[in-house]
Structure formats: C-alpha cells, structure tokens
Design an enzyme around this catalytic site. Structure first.
Site, PDB file in Angstrom:
ATOM      1  N   ASP A   1      -7.085  11.538  -4.957  1.00 47.62           N
ATOM      2  CA  ASP A   1      -7.604  10.296  -4.360  1.00 47.62           C
ATOM      3  C   ASP A   1      -9.048  10.524  -3.895  1.00 47.62           C
ATOM      4  O   ASP A   1      -9.941   9.784  -4.316  1.00 47.62           O
ATOM      5  CB  ASP A   1      -6.709   9.802  -3.216  1.00 47.62           C
ATOM      6  CG  ASP A   1      -7.326   8.580  -2.556  1.00 47.62           C
ATOM      7  OD1 ASP A   1      -7.293   7.503  -3.167  1.00 47.62           O
ATOM      8  OD2 ASP A   1      -7.894   8.704  -1.457  1.00 47.62           O
TER       9      ASP A   1
ATOM     10  N   ARG B   1      -0.127  -7.747   3.171  1.00 48.95           N
ATOM     11  CA  ARG B   1       1.304  -8.035   3.329  1.00 48.95           C
ATOM     12  C   ARG B   1       1.652  -8.348   4.774  1.00 48.95           C
ATOM     13  O   ARG B   1       2.583  -9.061   5.070  1.00 48.95           O
ATOM     14  CB  ARG B   1       2.128  -6.826   2.866  1.00 48.95           C
ATOM     15  CG  ARG B   1       1.862  -6.473   1.428  1.00 48.95           C
ATOM     16  CD  ARG B   1       2.793  -5.433   0.958  1.00 48.95           C
ATOM     17  NE  ARG B   1       2.598  -4.148   1.634  1.00 48.95           N
ATOM     18  CZ  ARG B   1       3.125  -3.011   1.226  1.00 48.95           C
ATOM     19  NH1 ARG B   1       3.882  -3.003   0.159  1.00 48.95           N
ATOM     20  NH2 ARG B   1       2.901  -1.887   1.865  1.00 48.95           N
TER      21      ARG B   1
ATOM     22  N   LYS C   1     -11.922   2.086  -5.996  1.00 49.78           N
ATOM     23  CA  LYS C   1     -11.504   3.254  -6.759  1.00 49.78           C
ATOM     24  C   LYS C   1     -10.158   3.739  -6.254  1.00 49.78           C
ATOM     25  O   LYS C   1      -9.888   3.568  -5.064  1.00 49.78           O
ATOM     26  CB  LYS C   1     -12.542   4.377  -6.718  1.00 49.78           C
ATOM     27  CG  LYS C   1     -13.012   4.803  -5.343  1.00 49.78           C
ATOM     28  CD  LYS C   1     -12.170   5.511  -4.327  1.00 49.78           C
ATOM     29  CE  LYS C   1     -11.228   6.606  -4.661  1.00 49.78           C
ATOM     30  NZ  LYS C   1     -10.646   7.240  -3.423  1.00 49.78           N
TER      31      LYS C   1
ATOM     32  N   ILE D   1     -10.308   1.133   4.337  1.00 56.17           N
ATOM     33  CA  ILE D   1     -11.605   0.984   3.660  1.00 56.17           C
ATOM     34  C   ILE D   1     -12.104  -0.453   3.724  1.00 56.17           C
ATOM     35  O   ILE D   1     -13.312  -0.695   3.806  1.00 56.17           O
ATOM     36  CB  ILE D   1     -11.547   1.516   2.197  1.00 56.17           C
ATOM     37  CG1 ILE D   1     -12.960   1.784   1.680  1.00 56.17           C
ATOM     38  CG2 ILE D   1     -10.785   0.578   1.271  1.00 56.17           C
ATOM     39  CD1 ILE D   1     -13.725   2.803   2.443  1.00 56.17           C
TER      40      ILE D   1
HETATM   41  P1  NAP Z   1      -4.833   1.829   3.563  1.00 58.33           P
HETATM   42  O1  NAP Z   1      -5.499   2.037   4.878  1.00 58.33           O
HETATM   43  O2  NAP Z   1      -3.442   2.282   3.375  1.00 58.33           O
HETATM   44  O3  NAP Z   1      -4.959   0.276   3.225  1.00 58.33           O
HETATM   45  C1  NAP Z   1      -4.347  -0.350   2.147  1.00 58.33           C
HETATM   46  C2  NAP Z   1      -3.972  -1.761   2.584  1.00 58.33           C
HETATM   47  O4  NAP Z   1      -3.439  -2.488   1.467  1.00 58.33           O
HETATM   48  C3  NAP Z   1      -2.885  -1.760   3.665  1.00 58.33           C
HETATM   49  O5  NAP Z   1      -3.227  -2.697   4.666  1.00 58.33           O
HETATM   50  C4  NAP Z   1      -1.657  -2.200   2.866  1.00 58.33           C
HETATM   51  O6  NAP Z   1      -0.680  -2.844   3.660  1.00 58.33           O
HETATM   52  C5  NAP Z   1      -2.267  -3.156   1.897  1.00 58.33           C
HETATM   53  N1  NAP Z   1      -1.399  -3.502   0.786  1.00 58.33           N
HETATM   54  C6  NAP Z   1      -0.495  -2.717   0.160  1.00 58.33           C
HETATM   55  N2  NAP Z   1       0.128  -3.418  -0.818  1.00 58.33           N
HETATM   56  C7  NAP Z   1      -0.400  -4.665  -0.796  1.00 58.33           C
HETATM   57  C8  NAP Z   1      -0.168  -5.835  -1.544  1.00 58.33           C
HETATM   58  N3  NAP Z   1       0.731  -5.865  -2.543  1.00 58.33           N
HETATM   59  N4  NAP Z   1      -0.896  -6.940  -1.260  1.00 58.33           N
HETATM   60  C9  NAP Z   1      -1.803  -6.928  -0.266  1.00 58.33           C
HETATM   61  N5  NAP Z   1      -2.072  -5.836   0.493  1.00 58.33           N
HETATM   62  C10 NAP Z   1      -1.379  -4.713   0.220  1.00 58.33           C
HETATM   63  O7  NAP Z   1      -5.677   2.530   2.409  1.00 58.33           O
HETATM   64  P2  NAP Z   1      -7.267   2.690   2.298  1.00 58.33           P
HETATM   65  O8  NAP Z   1      -7.689   4.004   2.833  1.00 58.33           O
HETATM   66  O9  NAP Z   1      -7.957   1.486   2.791  1.00 58.33           O
HETATM   67  O10 NAP Z   1      -7.379   2.847   0.707  1.00 58.33           O
HETATM   68  C11 NAP Z   1      -7.174   1.741  -0.140  1.00 58.33           C
HETATM   69  C12 NAP Z   1      -7.881   2.034  -1.447  1.00 58.33           C
HETATM   70  O11 NAP Z   1      -9.275   2.236  -1.178  1.00 58.33           O
HETATM   71  C13 NAP Z   1      -7.371   3.299  -2.136  1.00 58.33           C
HETATM   72  O12 NAP Z   1      -7.366   3.113  -3.520  1.00 58.33           O
HETATM   73  C14 NAP Z   1      -8.406   4.356  -1.762  1.00 58.33           C
HETATM   74  O13 NAP Z   1      -8.546   5.341  -2.766  1.00 58.33           O
HETATM   75  C15 NAP Z   1      -9.663   3.505  -1.674  1.00 58.33           C
HETATM   76  N6  NAP Z   1     -10.673   4.081  -0.813  1.00 58.33           N
HETATM   77  C16 NAP Z   1     -10.376   4.572   0.427  1.00 58.33           C
HETATM   78  C17 NAP Z   1     -11.369   5.167   1.189  1.00 58.33           C
HETATM   79  C18 NAP Z   1     -11.112   5.712   2.585  1.00 58.33           C
HETATM   80  O14 NAP Z   1     -11.992   6.393   3.134  1.00 58.33           O
HETATM   81  N7  NAP Z   1      -9.976   5.419   3.203  1.00 58.33           N
HETATM   82  C19 NAP Z   1     -12.665   5.272   0.704  1.00 58.33           C
HETATM   83  C20 NAP Z   1     -12.951   4.693  -0.511  1.00 58.33           C
HETATM   84  C21 NAP Z   1     -11.958   4.115  -1.264  1.00 58.33           C
HETATM   85  P3  NAP Z   1       0.555  -1.981   4.254  1.00 58.33           P
HETATM   86  O15 NAP Z   1      -0.006  -1.244   5.426  1.00 58.33           O
HETATM   87  O16 NAP Z   1       1.542  -3.043   4.624  1.00 58.33           O
HETATM   88  O17 NAP Z   1       1.063  -1.070   3.178  1.00 58.33           O
END
Ligand code: NAP
Length: 313
Positions: A170, A38, A92, A15
């Site tokens: 989620d 990280r 969120k 995101i």
């Molecule tokens: P994602 O692709 O898994 O990205 C999360 C990122 O955060 C990864 O790069 C992860 O690194 C990193 N991370 C984890 N722990 C961390 C820490 N302690 N310090 C710094 N970085 C850290 O997930 P995402 O889809 O972007 O979703 C993230 C959030 O946005 C969720 O809450 C989700 O509900 C929300 N969201 C997502 C979407 C969507 O369409 N994907 C839409 C709206 C909102 P690692 O890979 O090393 O774990």
C-alpha cells in the site's frame, strides 16, 4: 469565467480528510458538492450520502468524483460513477486488480469521461527534477527503502491486511509510482519474497528485485515493522554520482547538495493532482497509468512466500 466542477468525495477516511478536502478547498477547478461514506454525517454544511446510489438518486448535480475508499470496493463505485457521466479520479492504487482498471479505462472511453489514476507521490517536490536529471545520465542501479511503522501510519485500517489490500505494498506502490516515472526504461520483476503474518492475508514485508532491459538492477526493501526512524528513500547510482530522493520524493539531493525540498508533508502533491484533474476534464482527456500496479501484481506472481509471526495492532 468557467464555473467550478461540482465534485463528490467518496470514502471519507484519513486521506480524504488530510489531503483531498484542503486541496479541493483551494482549487479553482472544483467545488465540494457532496461527501459519500458508509457511515458518517454532513460536515461543513456539505450534503452527505451513505452510498453513490443515494447520491445519484438525489437531485444534486455532480460533475466529478474522487474515490478515496479502500481499493477492494473502488471498481464498482468507479464503474457506477462513469456510467452516470461523472468524471472520475481514483486514489492510488487505482484498483484491487489490473483487469478492473483496464475495464474502467474502456468505460471512460465509451462514455467520453475523464478517468485519472492519481499517483500522488509523482507530484512530490523532488520527483520531476529527478526525472529530468536522470534523463541525461547512464543509470547503474537503484535502491528503494520504504520502511514504516504500520501502527503509526495505518491505525485501524483492517482492509490493508485483507485480500486486495496490498499490505506493505500500500505504501510501497508509492515508491513504484516514483521509479516508474523517473527511470527511463520499463522495469520487470525478477524475484520477490513476501513475508505474510500467520493470521493475515497480505504481506507485512517484501524484498523485490527488478531490472530493466539494459539489466540495470533495482532493489526494493519494504517493511511495515519499522520502529524508530522511518524511511521513504530512493537512491539511484549513475555515471555522474548518486541521486537521492528522501521523504517520499519531497527532498532531492545530488552529491549531498539539496536541490528541492518540501518538508511539509505532502504539501504540493494533492493541489497538483486537482490542478491536473481539472485541466484534463477541460481538455476531455484521461490518464490511466497502471505501471506501478502491474509491478505489484508481478511481485505477487513471482513471489516466494514466507509465513512469519502473527501481527496484532
Ligand atoms: P481509511 O482511513 O480506511 O478510509 C477509507 C474510507 O472509505 C473509510 O471511511 C471507509 O469507511 C470508506 N469506505 C469503505 N468502503 C466504502 C464504500 N463502499 N463506500 C463509501 N465509503 C467506503 O483509508 P485511507 O488511509 O484514507 O486510504 C484510502 C485510500 O487512499 C487507500 O487506497 C490508500 O492507499 C489511499 N491513500 C492513503 C494515504 C494515507 O496516508 N492514509 C495516502 C495516500 C493514499 P469505513 O470506515 O466504514 O470502512
């Protein structure tokens, strides 16, 4: 002219790249000053840090952060950021638990910083017109259908299946962020049924029945196992006909006539979030709304649990 706020994005995953970076690049309020994850490396010449502690230890000046990590680690990062005096936007869901978000609200108040629980789906094109139209109608009931293929939309996101990862809630919490915004009265969970894969810790599907104080029923059907057409739809029956919000809130139709459309995936949601965050920082106010998270928590509190087939990506 006021200088833009210097913003760090924390959690450089899907995101952050898909929505936050383009919205920040177009924002007059913010300038991208740092990225934190990280793992990873500097992109587009923007300084990169492996943790918020490393960012704080650098000599970089930061005014605000956007926290886009999975929810399980969000509280500690946000608490650290607010204590450093950084205004904080929470993707969120704003935390893994309600108590965490309430605690952050207190910190933001004590430190006189802006804290913003950014429910992006509320800024989809059809949502505000829907809220205004429904305000003058008698509502008879509502139905939420949020069925998507987890393999397509959440590849490799193991955190979603762990405790505090929300599973099908989620995406489901996006629907709740919309209905808590467009329906006129607070909702309560009446019952919920959660399907948990035998090898995982979060629901892959959920049926949730809610009502408001006038006994208006709202039924939710959430499923991560959807193949073929995907559904992010809300239907509200009223005394003046049926209002439909499709495509996650982007398309509004009344009596089959479309009145608002933004077919390009999430085009307006993140620019709206950053406009609002910037304006709130300038106005020295916060917005901390836990109502969608509260309903997810209550859906877990009221749940009957069914163990279903193992799920493997
Ligand atoms: P994602 O692709 O898994 O990205 C999360 C990122 O955060 C990864 O790069 C992860 O690194 C990193 N991370 C984890 N722990 C961390 C820490 N302690 N310090 C710094 N970085 C850290 O997930 P995402 O889809 O972007 O979703 C993230 C959030 O946005 C969720 O809450 C989700 O509900 C929300 N969201 C997502 C979407 C969507 O369409 N994907 C839409 C709206 C909102 P690692 O890979 O090393 O774990």
């Amino acid at each position: 002219m006021t200088a833009p706020f210097r913003l760090a994005v924390i959690g450089m995953g899907k995101i952050a790249h898909d929505q936050h970076l383009p919205a920040i690049a177009d924002s007059k309020y913010f300038e991208l000053a740092a990225m934190v994850d990280r793992r990873g490396q500097a992109e587009q010449g923007v300084p990169f840090f492996g943790s918020v502690e490393d960012l704080a230890a650098s000599d970089l000046e930061i005014d605000a952060v956007a926290i886009c990590t999975p929810p399980q680690v969000r509280h500690d990062i946000a608490q650290f950021a607010l204590e450093r005096g950084w205004h904080t936007l929470l993707e969120k869901p704003p935390g893994a638990t309600l108590a965490e978000v309430v605690a952050l609200r207190e910190t933001a108040k004590d430190r006189e910083r802006t804290l913003f629980t950014a429910w992006h789906s509320r800024y989809a094109a059809g949502v505000e017109p829907a809220r205004k139209w429904l305000a003058n109608r008698k509502i008879v009931g509502a139905k939420v259908t949020w069925r998507e293929d987890v393999r397509v939309w959440h590849p490799g996101q193991d955190w979603i299946w762990q405790p505090g990862g929300f599973g099908v809630f989620d995406p489901g919490i996006n629907a709740l962020s919309i209905i808590t915004h467009i329906l006129p009265h607070p909702l309560f969970v009446v019952k919920s049924s959660l399907a948990i894969p035998a090898n995982l810790s979060a629901p892959i599907a959920a049926q949730v029945s809610l009502r408001d104080r006038l006994d208006v029923p709202v039924e939710m059907d959430l499923d991560f196992r959807q193949e073929g057409p995907q559904h992010w739809d809300i239907e509200v029956q009223t005394d003046a006909g049926v209002l439909k919000l499709g495509s996650g809130g982007a398309v509004l139709s009344l009596d089959k006539a479309e009145v608002a459309e933004d077919a390009s995936e999430l085009r307006g949601e993140y620019p709206s979030i950053y406009r609002k965050f910037g304006a709130m920082i300038r106005a020295e106010v916060s917005e901390v709304d836990v109502s969608p998270l509260r309903l997810v928590a209550d859906a877990f509190l009221c749940a009957s649990f069914e163990v279903v087939d193992e799920f493997h990506e």
